[in-house]
Design an enzyme around this catalytic site. Structure first.
Site, short mmCIF file in Angstrom:
data_model
loop_
_atom_site.label_atom_id
_atom_site.label_comp_id
_atom_site.label_asym_id
_atom_site.label_seq_id
_atom_site.Cartn_x
_atom_site.Cartn_y
_atom_site.Cartn_z
N LEU A 98 0.83 -1.21 0.00
CA LEU A 98 0.00 0.00 0.00
C LEU A 98 0.86 1.26 0.00
CD1 LEU A 98 -0.12 1.54 3.01
CD2 LEU A 98 -1.42 -0.49 3.59
N HIS A 99 0.29 2.35 -0.47
CA HIS A 99 1.00 3.64 -0.54
C HIS A 99 -0.02 4.75 -0.71
CE1 HIS A 99 0.69 1.76 -4.51
NE2 HIS A 99 0.57 2.98 -5.01
N ILE A 100 0.35 5.92 -0.22
CA ILE A 100 -0.50 7.11 -0.32
C ILE A 100 -0.01 7.96 -1.50
CG2 ILE A 100 -1.27 9.22 0.81
CD1 ILE A 100 -0.69 7.87 3.50
#
Ligand SMILES: [Zn+2]
Length: 137
Positions: A98-100
């Site tokens: 996951l990553h923003i």
């Protein structure tokens, strides 16, 4: 890809890593929607946002805030997109880690959600974006 970058701090400049904190790091998107498109990524390889340990999600949010400040100072945008695509069905290009996403926006540019993945011409090179933003961390 994120795990490789995370474990290779000697090549942060080549990998376009802007900043490292204890649990997460900031890296430019290699395929930006718009100049300044960056990502905040945990070192932990996980797709599960809701089970992230609090110290990791706190680091992600702290780095997102610092990134917004840096983008505001460098690009003076009219707005920002800040968000995560969790799972391939939601549009994640890297669904296992996951990553923003955080990117500057201006009135009149095209909608983020409908244009992710398209190739587009940018007003500056990734190297230029990197050196401008790197100086803010
Ligand atoms: Zn990973």
């Amino acid at each position: 890809m994120f795990c490789r970058i995370a474990s290779d701090p000697e090549h942060d400049e080549t990998n376009l890593v802007l900043h490292r904190a204890e649990h997460a790091f900031i890296v430019l998107n290699l395929y930006p929607y718009i100049s300044g498109h960056l990502m905040v990524v945990p070192y932990l390889h996980t797709a599960e946002f809701d089970s992230l340990p609090k110290e990791i999600s706190d680091d992600l949010m702290d780095l997102a805030k610092r990134s917004q400040t840096a983008l505001r100072e460098v690009y003076t945008p009219s707005g920002f997109n800040l968000g995560m695509n969790l799972g391939s069905a939601a549009g994640a290009g890297m669904p296992d880690h996951l990553h923003i996403h955080l990117l500057p926006r201006w009135s009149g540019d095209t909608n983020f959600m409908t244009t992710v993945g398209e190739t587009r011409v940018l007003p500056e090179s990734l190297e230029t974006t990197y050196s401008k933003l790197r100086a803010r961390f």
